[in-house]
Write a protein that holds these residues in place. Sequence first.
Motif, PDB file in Angstrom:
ATOM      1  N   THR A   1     -23.262  55.707  29.261  1.00 36.83           N
ATOM      2  CA  THR A   1     -24.438  56.412  28.744  1.00 36.83           C
ATOM      3  C   THR A   1     -25.502  56.557  29.830  1.00 36.83           C
ATOM      4  N   ASP A   2     -25.713  55.489  30.591  1.00 31.65           N
ATOM      5  CA  ASP A   2     -26.675  55.550  31.697  1.00 31.65           C
ATOM      6  C   ASP A   2     -26.259  56.600  32.723  1.00 31.65           C
ATOM      7  N   GLU A   3     -24.976  56.608  33.044  1.00 31.56           N
ATOM      8  CA  GLU A   3     -24.466  57.565  34.018  1.00 31.56           C
ATOM      9  C   GLU A   3     -24.637  58.996  33.509  1.00 31.56           C
ATOM     10  N   LEU A   4     -24.335  59.210  32.237  1.00 33.04           N
ATOM     11  CA  LEU A   4     -24.499  60.536  31.646  1.00 33.04           C
ATOM     12  C   LEU A   4     -25.973  60.954  31.657  1.00 33.04           C
ATOM     13  N   GLY A   5     -26.853  60.020  31.337  1.00 32.87           N
ATOM     14  CA  GLY A   5     -28.290  60.300  31.365  1.00 32.87           C
ATOM     15  C   GLY A   5     -28.757  60.663  32.762  1.00 32.87           C
ATOM     16  N   ASP A   6     -28.254  59.942  33.766  1.00 34.25           N
ATOM     17  CA  ASP A   6     -28.619  60.250  35.158  1.00 34.25           C
ATOM     18  C   ASP A   6     -28.153  61.648  35.550  1.00 34.25           C
ATOM     19  N   LYS A   7     -26.930  62.002  35.137  1.00 30.21           N
ATOM     20  CA  LYS A   7     -26.404  63.341  35.452  1.00 30.21           C
ATOM     21  C   LYS A   7     -27.215  64.420  34.748  1.00 30.21           C
ATOM     22  N   ALA A   8     -27.580  64.189  33.508  1.00 32.21           N
ATOM     23  CA  ALA A   8     -28.380  65.169  32.761  1.00 32.21           C
ATOM     24  C   ALA A   8     -29.746  65.345  33.412  1.00 32.21           C
ATOM     25  N   GLU A   9     -30.360  64.247  33.833  1.00 34.30           N
ATOM     26  CA  GLU A   9     -31.660  64.301  34.496  1.00 34.30           C
ATOM     27  C   GLU A   9     -31.564  65.077  35.812  1.00 34.30           C
ATOM     28  N   GLN A  10     -30.478  64.833  36.540  1.00 30.95           N
ATOM     29  CA  GLN A  10     -30.265  65.537  37.805  1.00 30.95           C
ATOM     30  C   GLN A  10     -30.113  67.032  37.561  1.00 30.95           C
ATOM     31  N   LYS A  11     -29.307  67.414  36.580  1.00 30.81           N
ATOM     32  CA  LYS A  11     -29.102  68.840  36.281  1.00 30.81           C
ATOM     33  C   LYS A  11     -30.405  69.495  35.815  1.00 30.81           C
ATOM     34  N   ALA A  12     -31.159  68.784  34.990  1.00 39.63           N
ATOM     35  CA  ALA A  12     -32.434  69.332  34.521  1.00 39.63           C
ATOM     36  C   ALA A  12     -33.372  69.563  35.699  1.00 39.63           C
ATOM     37  N   ALA A  13     -33.392  68.629  36.647  1.00 43.37           N
ATOM     38  CA  ALA A  13     -34.249  68.772  37.825  1.00 43.37           C
ATOM     39  C   ALA A  13     -33.774  69.937  38.679  1.00 43.37           C
TER      40      ALA A  13
END
Length: 98
Positions: A69-81
Amino acid sequence: MIEKTHCIIAAALLGLGLSACSEQTQDSASATADMAAEDIENAADTAGQAVEDAAQAAGEAADRAVAATDELGDKAEQKAAEVEASIHNETVDEAKAD
């Protein structure tokens, strides 16, 4: 008179034989109860170990789920940025700082 004596002796021997049989039966019953108690204790130990193993496996699975979940959240944050950076014509680091 001899017949009475024989009957008394026979009855006494029969009584002793039954008494010995009863004692043997008691010993057998006691041994059976001891074995049953040991079987129950072994089963309880096995069940306890199975519960501990299951709890450990569940904990490990929960840890993996949190990490995923943390990894997915990090990827989502990166894509949003990245999307924000593209829209506002800025770097990803600048978008993350916003």
